[in-house]
Design a protein around this motif. Structure first.
Motif, PDB file in Angstrom:
ATOM      1  N   LEU A   1       6.351   1.784  -0.335  1.00  0.00           N
ATOM      2  CA  LEU A   1       5.978   0.832  -1.384  1.00  0.00           C
ATOM      3  C   LEU A   1       5.660  -0.547  -0.808  1.00  0.00           C
ATOM      4  O   LEU A   1       4.832  -1.270  -1.374  1.00  0.00           O
ATOM      5  CB  LEU A   1       7.078   0.747  -2.438  1.00  0.00           C
ATOM      6  N   ASP A   2       6.300  -0.913   0.304  1.00  0.00           N
ATOM      7  CA  ASP A   2       5.894  -2.150   0.993  1.00  0.00           C
ATOM      8  C   ASP A   2       4.405  -2.109   1.296  1.00  0.00           C
ATOM      9  O   ASP A   2       3.671  -3.088   1.096  1.00  0.00           O
ATOM     10  CB  ASP A   2       6.654  -2.301   2.321  1.00  0.00           C
ATOM     11  N   ASN A   3       3.948  -0.974   1.810  1.00  0.00           N
ATOM     12  CA  ASN A   3       2.542  -0.826   2.179  1.00  0.00           C
ATOM     13  C   ASN A   3       1.637  -0.903   0.956  1.00  0.00           C
ATOM     14  O   ASN A   3       0.604  -1.573   0.969  1.00  0.00           O
ATOM     15  CB  ASN A   3       2.344   0.505   2.904  1.00  0.00           C
ATOM     16  N   VAL A   4       2.030  -0.232  -0.135  1.00  0.00           N
ATOM     17  CA  VAL A   4       1.245  -0.301  -1.365  1.00  0.00           C
ATOM     18  C   VAL A   4       1.197  -1.732  -1.886  1.00  0.00           C
ATOM     19  O   VAL A   4       0.143  -2.216  -2.333  1.00  0.00           O
ATOM     20  CB  VAL A   4       1.834   0.640  -2.434  1.00  0.00           C
ATOM     21  N   MET A   5       2.309  -2.441  -1.807  1.00  0.00           N
ATOM     22  CA  MET A   5       2.372  -3.819  -2.302  1.00  0.00           C
ATOM     23  C   MET A   5       1.410  -4.728  -1.552  1.00  0.00           C
ATOM     24  O   MET A   5       0.808  -5.636  -2.137  1.00  0.00           O
ATOM     25  CB  MET A   5       3.795  -4.364  -2.189  1.00  0.00           C
ATOM     26  N   ILE A   6       1.235  -4.504  -0.266  1.00  0.00           N
ATOM     27  CA  ILE A   6       0.310  -5.334   0.509  1.00  0.00           C
ATOM     28  C   ILE A   6      -1.105  -5.197  -0.042  1.00  0.00           C
ATOM     29  O   ILE A   6      -1.822  -6.192  -0.234  1.00  0.00           O
ATOM     30  CB  ILE A   6       0.380  -4.968   2.005  1.00  0.00           C
ATOM     31  N   TYR A   7      -1.520  -3.964  -0.329  1.00  0.00           N
ATOM     32  CA  TYR A   7      -2.847  -3.764  -0.926  1.00  0.00           C
ATOM     33  C   TYR A   7      -2.918  -4.359  -2.326  1.00  0.00           C
ATOM     34  O   TYR A   7      -3.926  -4.980  -2.694  1.00  0.00           O
ATOM     35  CB  TYR A   7      -3.182  -2.269  -0.984  1.00  0.00           C
ATOM     36  N   TYR A   8      -1.855  -4.159  -3.106  1.00  0.00           N
ATOM     37  CA  TYR A   8      -1.869  -4.618  -4.501  1.00  0.00           C
ATOM     38  C   TYR A   8      -1.870  -6.140  -4.589  1.00  0.00           C
ATOM     39  O   TYR A   8      -2.683  -6.733  -5.318  1.00  0.00           O
ATOM     40  CB  TYR A   8      -0.661  -4.055  -5.250  1.00  0.00           C
ATOM     41  N   LEU A   9      -0.996  -6.790  -3.861  1.00  0.00           N
ATOM     42  CA  LEU A   9      -0.860  -8.244  -3.966  1.00  0.00           C
ATOM     43  C   LEU A   9      -2.063  -8.980  -3.388  1.00  0.00           C
ATOM     44  O   LEU A   9      -2.414 -10.065  -3.849  1.00  0.00           O
ATOM     45  CB  LEU A   9       0.416  -8.700  -3.258  1.00  0.00           C
ATOM     46  N   SER A  10      -2.694  -8.404  -2.387  1.00  0.00           N
ATOM     47  CA  SER A  10      -3.832  -9.074  -1.734  1.00  0.00           C
ATOM     48  C   SER A  10      -5.179  -8.677  -2.338  1.00  0.00           C
ATOM     49  O   SER A  10      -6.215  -9.198  -1.913  1.00  0.00           O
ATOM     50  CB  SER A  10      -3.828  -8.747  -0.234  1.00  0.00           C
ATOM     51  N   ASP A  11      -5.163  -7.752  -3.324  1.00  0.00           N
ATOM     52  CA  ASP A  11      -6.419  -7.294  -3.957  1.00  0.00           C
ATOM     53  C   ASP A  11      -7.429  -6.826  -2.908  1.00  0.00           C
ATOM     54  O   ASP A  11      -8.621  -7.133  -2.989  1.00  0.00           O
ATOM     55  CB  ASP A  11      -7.040  -8.405  -4.811  1.00  0.00           C
ATOM     56  N   SER A  12      -6.950  -6.073  -1.931  1.00  0.00           N
ATOM     57  CA  SER A  12      -7.815  -5.750  -0.793  1.00  0.00           C
ATOM     58  C   SER A  12      -8.289  -4.298  -0.762  1.00  0.00           C
ATOM     59  O   SER A  12      -8.912  -3.885   0.222  1.00  0.00           O
ATOM     60  CB  SER A  12      -7.091  -6.067   0.521  1.00  0.00           C
ATOM     61  N   ILE A  13      -8.040  -3.531  -1.816  1.00  0.00           N
ATOM     62  CA  ILE A  13      -8.402  -2.115  -1.727  1.00  0.00           C
ATOM     63  C   ILE A  13      -9.914  -1.930  -1.584  1.00  0.00           C
ATOM     64  O   ILE A  13     -10.380  -1.119  -0.779  1.00  0.00           O
ATOM     65  CB  ILE A  13      -7.830  -1.310  -2.924  1.00  0.00           C
ATOM     66  N   THR A  14     -10.709  -2.676  -2.339  1.00  0.00           N
ATOM     67  CA  THR A  14     -12.165  -2.505  -2.254  1.00  0.00           C
ATOM     68  C   THR A  14     -12.690  -2.926  -0.891  1.00  0.00           C
ATOM     69  O   THR A  14     -13.471  -2.197  -0.247  1.00  0.00           O
ATOM     70  CB  THR A  14     -12.877  -3.314  -3.350  1.00  0.00           C
ATOM     71  N   THR A  15     -12.292  -4.085  -0.416  1.00  0.00           N
ATOM     72  CA  THR A  15     -12.799  -4.569   0.872  1.00  0.00           C
ATOM     73  C   THR A  15     -12.329  -3.680   2.025  1.00  0.00           C
ATOM     74  O   THR A  15     -13.029  -3.546   3.030  1.00  0.00           O
ATOM     75  CB  THR A  15     -12.384  -6.029   1.116  1.00  0.00           C
ATOM     76  N   SER A  16     -11.152  -3.076   1.880  1.00  0.00           N
ATOM     77  CA  SER A  16     -10.685  -2.171   2.936  1.00  0.00           C
ATOM     78  C   SER A  16     -11.555  -0.926   3.002  1.00  0.00           C
ATOM     79  O   SER A  16     -11.858  -0.416   4.082  1.00  0.00           O
ATOM     80  CB  SER A  16      -9.222  -1.787   2.704  1.00  0.00           C
ATOM     81  N   GLN A  17     -11.981  -0.428   1.849  1.00  0.00           N
ATOM     82  CA  GLN A  17     -12.751   0.810   1.816  1.00  0.00           C
ATOM     83  C   GLN A  17     -14.200   0.618   2.266  1.00  0.00           C
ATOM     84  O   GLN A  17     -14.861   1.581   2.673  1.00  0.00           O
ATOM     85  CB  GLN A  17     -12.709   1.393   0.398  1.00  0.00           C
ATOM     86  N   ARG A  18     -14.694  -0.596   2.217  1.00  0.00           N
ATOM     87  CA  ARG A  18     -16.070  -0.844   2.659  1.00  0.00           C
ATOM     88  C   ARG A  18     -16.271  -0.533   4.137  1.00  0.00           C
ATOM     89  O   ARG A  18     -17.401  -0.279   4.573  1.00  0.00           O
ATOM     90  CB  ARG A  18     -16.454  -2.303   2.376  1.00  0.00           C
ATOM     91  N   LEU A  19     -15.199  -0.545   4.908  1.00  0.00           N
ATOM     92  CA  LEU A  19     -15.331  -0.259   6.337  1.00  0.00           C
ATOM     93  C   LEU A  19     -15.911   1.129   6.572  1.00  0.00           C
ATOM     94  O   LEU A  19     -16.648   1.350   7.544  1.00  0.00           O
ATOM     95  CB  LEU A  19     -13.965  -0.396   7.018  1.00  0.00           C
ATOM     96  N   TYR A  20     -15.605   2.069   5.683  1.00  0.00           N
ATOM     97  CA  TYR A  20     -16.154   3.422   5.818  1.00  0.00           C
ATOM     98  C   TYR A  20     -17.673   3.405   5.643  1.00  0.00           C
ATOM     99  O   TYR A  20     -18.404   4.057   6.402  1.00  0.00           O
ATOM    100  CB  TYR A  20     -15.512   4.349   4.782  1.00  0.00           C
ATOM    101  N   ALA A  21     -18.138   2.692   4.627  1.00  0.00           N
ATOM    102  CA  ALA A  21     -19.583   2.625   4.390  1.00  0.00           C
ATOM    103  C   ALA A  21     -20.294   1.951   5.558  1.00  0.00           C
ATOM    104  O   ALA A  21     -21.391   2.376   5.969  1.00  0.00           O
ATOM    105  CB  ALA A  21     -19.859   1.873   3.087  1.00  0.00           C
ATOM    106  N   GLU A  22     -19.696   0.915   6.107  1.00  0.00           N
ATOM    107  CA  GLU A  22     -20.342   0.198   7.214  1.00  0.00           C
ATOM    108  C   GLU A  22     -20.364   1.027   8.495  1.00  0.00           C
ATOM    109  O   GLU A  22     -21.339   0.997   9.245  1.00  0.00           O
ATOM    110  CB  GLU A  22     -19.633  -1.136   7.456  1.00  0.00           C
ATOM    111  N   GLN A  23     -19.290   1.772   8.760  1.00  0.00           N
ATOM    112  CA  GLN A  23     -19.257   2.582   9.975  1.00  0.00           C
ATOM    113  C   GLN A  23     -20.350   3.636   9.980  1.00  0.00           C
ATOM    114  O   GLN A  23     -20.921   3.960  11.034  1.00  0.00           O
ATOM    115  CB  GLN A  23     -17.885   3.255  10.115  1.00  0.00           C
ATOM    116  N   TYR A  24     -20.683   4.161   8.808  1.00  0.00           N
ATOM    117  CA  TYR A  24     -21.657   5.250   8.764  1.00  0.00           C
ATOM    118  C   TYR A  24     -23.021   4.793   8.255  1.00  0.00           C
ATOM    119  O   TYR A  24     -23.863   5.616   7.910  1.00  0.00           O
ATOM    120  CB  TYR A  24     -21.091   6.422   7.949  1.00  0.00           C
ATOM    121  N   ALA A  25     -23.235   3.483   8.240  1.00  0.00           N
ATOM    122  CA  ALA A  25     -24.562   2.945   7.962  1.00  0.00           C
ATOM    123  C   ALA A  25     -25.456   3.168   9.185  1.00  0.00           C
ATOM    124  O   ALA A  25     -24.974   3.355  10.307  1.00  0.00           O
ATOM    125  CB  ALA A  25     -24.471   1.467   7.612  1.00  0.00           C
ATOM    126  N   GLN A  26     -26.749   3.106   8.970  1.00  0.00           N
ATOM    127  CA  GLN A  26     -27.694   3.433  10.041  1.00  0.00           C
ATOM    128  C   GLN A  26     -27.544   2.513  11.239  1.00  0.00           C
ATOM    129  O   GLN A  26     -27.665   2.953  12.389  1.00  0.00           O
ATOM    130  CB  GLN A  26     -29.132   3.370   9.504  1.00  0.00           C
TER     131      GLN A  26
END
Length: 457
Positions: free
Chosen positions: A358-383
């Motif tokens: 839950l500490d780990n979940v709280m870091i994502y929740y409190l920092s509102d970073s779930i969307t920006t964290s997931q963008r790394l996947y899209a960028e890695q597999y961009a052309q």
């Protein structure tokens, strides 16, 4: 020699020449891609940006947000009952999720000040690099005595955070009578994760993040340092060790892979004739690859979503603590051991405490970073990232691989040597999964120190 024989000879000779030439082409290393070590990734035009090189103390303080979260979790839960005789095979079992939410609301959050104090136990800082505010933990060893102090960049992945390292950091920074080395640890939150600001611009992938982290290490005063990482940390660490060998003492990873054409051909050959390439105790890590591929395919639906539509799934999870917890914690179940899918509670607390999860979940929740964290996947597999072909750029930095039995994927030394020309350390552990720093920090520490003995003089 008859006419047909001469024709056959010519055809075979030409075919052999073509095969040999193609082999040379796919096996030949390519030069590193061009990149800008000072590229600007913040909002607005670079011309309006002036970097503030100061380093500022940081602490986590979210009393009001924690109280609001507790109220939100007190609302009636609307969840579908799981199918009969189904545990975690369809995802997070909602019976188990009710128990997690109850613990989060009625136990964990009632002790939030205690958890907050725990999360602030290490010195934390922020600094501005290439237009981005970067958050990091920085722990120097106290009383190192005669031990050699070596700087270490420690890199996490998704859906983890710096919280994965809280049990490992004291081992690294406390002198041991059994080892000659102690470490000065710098553990940044990935860009777009936790309290590290996400890029405002496209094309910020793992390569660009490796540049930021190299600049971070220079900022804190280290021109040469060790690197350790798993998950995205292994990709970022590999890029850093490849692009900046002059800064890299050695690179150790607990997720070892390379995806070049020749490495994949070697994987196929290993599965056809495993006894030619593997010791008996290594075979279960690598073969049969078809079964492992099916398991990976079954567990990688999230990957395709995040690599194509990260903002859509991010919007669904933002300000949705129940959904966020289910989405993140399900990975801590199946990626720790696929067999945990057969358990009613997903085996979540077999290797982890619920507080740590839950500490780990709280870091994502409190920092509102779930969307920006997931963008790394899209960028890695961009052309643009694929065009760089980093798997074909040779890594000369000393490399160490630690494999843990239940991790998502493994590569043989034969495959790894296609990229890592200086593979000096290779181990197999019969237990352990993807989040090994949190699951078995002592085992990871010992493996890492054995690697360090081979590369630090």
């Amino acid at each position: 020699m008859g006419f047909l024989a001469r024709v056959l000879f010519v055809v075979l000779s030409l075919g052999t020449a073509v095969i040999y030439q193609n082999y040379k082409n796919i096996s030949r290393p390519i030069p590193p891609p061009a990149f800008d070590v000072n590229a600007y990734w913040g909002p607005g035009p670079a011309s309006a940006y002036k970097e503030d090189p100061s380093i500022k103390p940081f602490s986590i303080k979210y009393t009001e947000a924690a109280n609001e979260l507790k109220q939100q979790l007190a609302r009636p839960l609307k969840l579908h009952a799981p199918l009969e005789d189904v545990n975690f095979e369809y995802g997070f079992n909602t019976k188990a999720l009710r128990n997690v939410i109850a613990y989060w609301r009625d136990n964990y959050l009632t002790r939030w000040s205690e958890r907050e104090q725990f999360l602030n136990k290490f010195p934390q800082f922020t600094t501005q690099i290439q237009g981005l505010k970067i958050h990091y933990i920085h722990v120097k060893p106290s009383n190192p005595g005669k031990k050699k102090v070596v700087p270490l960049l420690l890199i996490h992945g998704w859906p983890g955070s710096v919280r994965e390292f809280y049990e490992l950091i004291p081992m690294l920074t406390t002198p041991s009578k059994d080892h000659d080395y102690v470490f000065e640890v710098i553990a940044p939150s990935l860009v777009g994760y936790g309290w590290s600001q996400g890029s405002s611009k496209k094309n910020f992938g793992p390569l660009e993040m490796s540049v930021v982290f190299r600049n971070l290490m220079l900022r804190v005063g280290h021109k040469k340092f060790l690197i350790q990482g798993g998950d995205w940390g292994s990709v970022i660490g590999s890029n850093l060790a490849t692009l900046f060998p002059e800064n890299s003492i050695g690179y150790h990873s607990n997720l070892c892979f390379t995806n070049s054409i020749l490495a994949n051909i070697k994987s196929i050959m290993t599965n056809i004739y495993p006894s030619l390439f593997l010791e008996k105790h290594q075979e279960e890590f690598h073969v049969p690859s078809l079964d492992k591929f099916y398991n990976l395919l079954e567990e990688s639906g999230y990957f395709h979503i995040q690599a194509t539509k990260p903002d859509t799934i991010g919007t669904a999870l933002l300000n949705n603590p129940v959904g966020l917890a289910a989405y993140i914690l399900e990975k801590f179940s199946t990626w720790t051991n696929l067999q945990y899918r057969k358990l009613p509670d997903g085996g979540l607390t077999k290797k982890f405490s619920m507080d740590a999860l839950l500490d780990n979940v709280m870091i994502y929740y409190l920092s509102d970073s779930i969307t920006t964290s997931q963008r790394l996947y899209a960028e890695q597999y961009a052309q643009n990232q694929r065009d760089m072909q980093m798997d074909r750029v040779a890594t000369t930095t000393p490399y160490g691989c630690a494999r843990f039995r239940h991790d998502l994927a493994h590569a043989t030394d034969w495959q790894l040597k296609e990229k890592y020309e200086n593979l000096v350390h290779s181990t197999y552990h019969n237990d352990g999964g993807h989040f090994i720093a949190l699951e078995s920090p002592k085992v990871l520490y010992e493996d890492f120190v054995e690697f360090v003995k081979k590369v630090v003089t």
